[in-house]
Design an enzyme around this catalytic site. Sequence first.
Site, PDB file in Angstrom:
ATOM      1  N   ILE A 615     -79.962 111.326  59.176  1.00 57.65           N
ATOM      2  CA  ILE A 615     -79.652 111.365  60.611  1.00 57.65           C
ATOM      3  C   ILE A 615     -78.451 112.247  60.907  1.00 57.65           C
ATOM      4  CG2 ILE A 615     -80.650 109.113  61.105  1.00 57.65           C
ATOM      5  CD1 ILE A 615     -77.843 107.925  60.984  1.00 57.65           C
ATOM      6  N   GLY A 616     -77.818 112.796  59.863  1.00 62.28           N
ATOM      7  CA  GLY A 616     -76.684 113.670  60.113  1.00 62.28           C
ATOM      8  C   GLY A 616     -76.025 114.062  58.816  1.00 62.28           C
ATOM      9  N   ALA A 617     -74.932 114.797  58.953  1.00 64.07           N
ATOM     10  CA  ALA A 617     -74.165 115.237  57.794  1.00 64.07           C
ATOM     11  C   ALA A 617     -72.694 115.017  58.074  1.00 64.07           C
ATOM     12  CB  ALA A 617     -74.444 116.697  57.487  1.00 64.07           C
ATOM     13  N   GLY A 618     -71.984 114.365  57.148  1.00 67.26           N
ATOM     14  CA  GLY A 618     -70.567 114.122  57.286  1.00 67.26           C
ATOM     15  C   GLY A 618     -69.752 115.114  56.486  1.00 67.26           C
ATOM     16  N   GLU A 619     -68.438 114.857  56.424  1.00 66.36           N
ATOM     17  CA  GLU A 619     -67.555 115.770  55.703  1.00 66.36           C
ATOM     18  C   GLU A 619     -67.846 115.762  54.210  1.00 66.36           C
ATOM     19  OE1 GLU A 619     -62.741 116.378  54.920  1.00 66.36           O
ATOM     20  OE2 GLU A 619     -63.471 114.839  56.292  1.00 66.36           O
ATOM     21  N   GLY A 621     -70.859 114.408  52.710  1.00 65.70           N
ATOM     22  CA  GLY A 621     -72.266 114.446  52.340  1.00 65.70           C
ATOM     23  C   GLY A 621     -73.151 114.036  53.492  1.00 65.70           C
ATOM     24  N   VAL A 623     -75.676 111.702  55.923  1.00 62.96           N
ATOM     25  CA  VAL A 623     -75.662 110.361  56.499  1.00 62.96           C
ATOM     26  C   VAL A 623     -77.103 109.943  56.753  1.00 62.96           C
ATOM     27  CG1 VAL A 623     -74.813 108.904  58.368  1.00 62.96           C
ATOM     28  CG2 VAL A 623     -73.443 110.846  57.597  1.00 62.96           C
ATOM     29  N   LYS A 641     -73.325 106.467  54.546  1.00 65.60           N
ATOM     30  CA  LYS A 641     -72.636 107.719  54.253  1.00 65.60           C
ATOM     31  C   LYS A 641     -72.683 107.950  52.747  1.00 65.60           C
ATOM     32  CE  LYS A 641     -69.373 107.739  58.126  1.00 65.60           C
ATOM     33  NZ  LYS A 641     -67.947 107.865  58.520  1.00 65.60           N
ATOM     34  N   ASP A 734     -57.472 111.189  65.865  1.00 62.23           N
ATOM     35  CA  ASP A 734     -58.663 111.994  66.206  1.00 62.23           C
ATOM     36  C   ASP A 734     -59.544 111.251  67.191  1.00 62.23           C
ATOM     37  OD1 ASP A 734     -61.384 113.592  64.382  1.00 62.23           O
ATOM     38  OD2 ASP A 734     -60.314 114.184  66.185  1.00 62.23           O
TER      39      ASP A 734
END
Length: 972
Positions: A615-619, A621, A623, A641, A734
């Site tokens: 469903i996505g990409a984090g810093e 790797g 997700v 994650k 942040d």
Amino acid sequence: MDFRANRRILFFTVFINYVFISHQAKEEVLLDMEATRGELGWLASPYEKGWDLLQNVINGSMMYIYSVCNVQEGDQDNWLRTNFIQRKDASRIFIEMRFIVRDCNSFPGGSVSCKETFNLYYMESDVDYGTHFQKRHFRKVATIAPDAITTKGEEHPNTEMRMVWPLTKKGFYLAFQDIGGCIALLSVRVYYKMCPGTVRNLALFPETVAGMDSQSLTEVRGTCVENAVSSDTPKMHCNTDGDWLVPIGQCQCKPGFEMGNDSCQACNGGFFKPDVSNGRCMKCPKNTQLSPKGSLSCLCEDNYYRAPDDPLTEDCTAPPSAPRNILTSVSGTRLQLSWQPPLNTGGRRDLRYSMTCERCTAKGETCQPCETNVRFEPQAKDLKDCTATVWDLEAHVNYTFWIEAQNGVSHLSTQRAVTSVTVSINQTEPPRVTSMTLEESSKTSLTVSWPVSNRHLARGGHYEVMYRKKVDEKSYTVLRCDQNSVTITNLSPSTKYVFRVQAVSAEGPGTYSSEHEFSTLPDADKHTQNDSTIIAGAVVGGLAMLLLVGIFLFLRRRKRSPHGRQGVEDTYFNPEQLKPLKFYVDPHTYEDPNQAILKFTREIHPSNVTKQKVIGAGEFGEVYKGILKFSGKKETPVAIKTLKPGYTEKQRKDFLSEASIMGQFSHQNIIRLEGVVTKNKHAMIITEYMENGALDKYLRGRDGEILAYQLVGMLHGIASGMKYLSDMNYVHRDLAARNILVNSKLECKVSDFGLSRVLEDDPEGTYTTTGGKIPIRWTAPEAIAYRKFTSASDVWSFGIVMWEVMGYGERPYWDMSNHEVMKAINEAFRLPAPMDCPSAVFQLMVQCWKQDRSKRPRFPDIVSLLEKLMMNPDSLKAIADFDPRVSIRLPSTSGSDGTPFKSVAEWLESIKMSQYCENFLSAGVTSMDQVVQMKAEDIRNVGVRLPGHLKRIIYSIVSLKDQTSTMSVFAV
């Protein structure tokens, strides 16, 4: 166990059940792995150790697939590169992959290095490199994850589609990277889309390559088919999917032709079409001649006509016949005429009558037209009724009256429909007075006159005048006078009188005139006295009012105390606030970070975690969305994650430190940590799953769907979470809408603690960084300048989040660069109120952006104020002033370089209303000159219904009209 042999058996079984996919859209295929039916010659790296080419005969044809299955041989980096693919006319390509992925848990003993995804790459080139292959030249397109995993005895083919753009060079390569999965690549199909040649609205449009950008349309000009014309060149737009959209203009068939089967065909005999249109040919109406093929009109038969205003579709008509049975009635010098309509009206409804008159005084004399003093009521021409009255005829004279029936085509015929009657006037009566005039007036007298009848006075007649006060309807005074005027005295001042006059002759009295009103002048002395009284009263009243106002102000000043005044900021601060205890423990203070993991998190066994889809990409790797399942408990949807392969030990510690931070928090508006997986080569962080994703993306496109009080409720949830963090002496650093997650109940939760740090114990509670990225648009000025972060800097960031929420995901400071943002903030520029933002909410934003951080509100005060707004929805009705020239940052009448917008689409995109582009184009609004002329009703007719969207577009048009030069965004 021979895994290579195992995958051959498994993938051939799946391949037998392979079903071909049909594509309905017009596509130009650049590569079709399945249709090749031969050796593909793709390049594998490393050679003979990674991807294998497998083949089998299906229905007499050789079929080929590529597969790889080195799941128990440690870290893998296997590449498969296609041959050079010519781009042709494509600038945007579609890549359709059909594949299967085997379940890692299906291998005996399991495999810690097994993966269930692979990666897609591409590289552009103007030359074919042959077997020369360098991975570093390739760019990643996506990580491909299956929707269904293949298990033993149950195969699940998957189909995924990806797009690549822009392509500018002669050709390209595709590459597939395996990082340790058991994968079979059944087919790869690469193509670009085209809008097929078509005829739309009688215009020919050629075959056109689909556009590159999904947000834009390729404009194509069409040409009219034979016997069709158009005032403007017809256009259509080809979108990325190869569909024709937004037709503008159309061709229409010429007169004498009708539309049929996308062409214009001549009208048949007996039919006609008079105009340029796409309507059908019409049958010739009644009383017309039979028309030839392709006729523009049908001619009338003899003695039938069309009036100039008659449409060609109506029947031809004829003049009427003459009126019938004229009847007369003489009373003194007045004649009443009546008649019956003609038997034949000619087929028309616009029948009317005209009268002429002749007088004959003696036998043998030539008759002459009647004198001008003979009057006709209602008139002599264009009579609609069959009656008329003639006045002021002379006695002992014969009159002949001609009555003619006419209609709209009578003037086209030489025949007249006339009937006449002759009348003798043997008796006479005095003429009737028809008007009176006021000649002179005073406060006690009136002089009036009326027209003179010479014949009446010559026969020794006189007049009788009756008058009365208007208020007295029964009491008349009658005067006799021999002239046509009279002066009446002894009247009351400022009074209305009503007059009537009749003529009297030897034969008797005539008919009274209608009533006429005249007024005497007012009494000047009384009028002056009244005016003086009024003026004196006004002066006294004014003095009394001033005295009362003075007393009120004096009493109010005495009651006011300097200690009773309270500024705007006072509502947000409590000087007696106590600094909360410090509960948070920084995991970086542990000599061994694993101790923090053990203390603040829960270890989860990998068997309890199931990954479903990326469903996505984090810093660190990818997700995944997945399922957390413990024995005896229900499945729980979670977000997973992961740590990408090839990580360093420092990256692993930083990755898990976020879990150590989240594990210390427990609040309904802070993302919940479910646990971690650390006793496995591939570490994972498991958190609760938020269905609606990031707040900024969720709000975009929902302008008008979510009401103001709902947005305030979201802000209240975020503020509550930040109050909880600040109570623990924790600084987020942040805080932004992208780091707020939203669940299905629209609850907002603070997340992403990757940049977060603990407050130190110094008096100001600051933390000084030694480097790293700072989100400029969300960061307080002191944090940008000195790298010092406090809860007050988080309050500044919360003000930006408020602006994002009330602006439905608008990007703060629009397209300004980071340097421009810092310069603007230092010059005291602050973001303006979003459109339709409640004034109370915007005032809170402004307080959050105080330059002096000690004057900013604290999160407990923010939570309290937002609660009050939620409990009193009426407080949200007052809307803050909105300046579209700043908020929309056009500069609303110009493009990024200060020049006028080149198209309606560009203008709509600049104000985030591009979803209405098709509405404007379909309505024929194709230029900015047309846009600036539009009014609110025009915009509604285009199809803009949501109040918020309507306001945004109206305000933008107002700015377009007001702007004469490029506007600076700082001109607040």
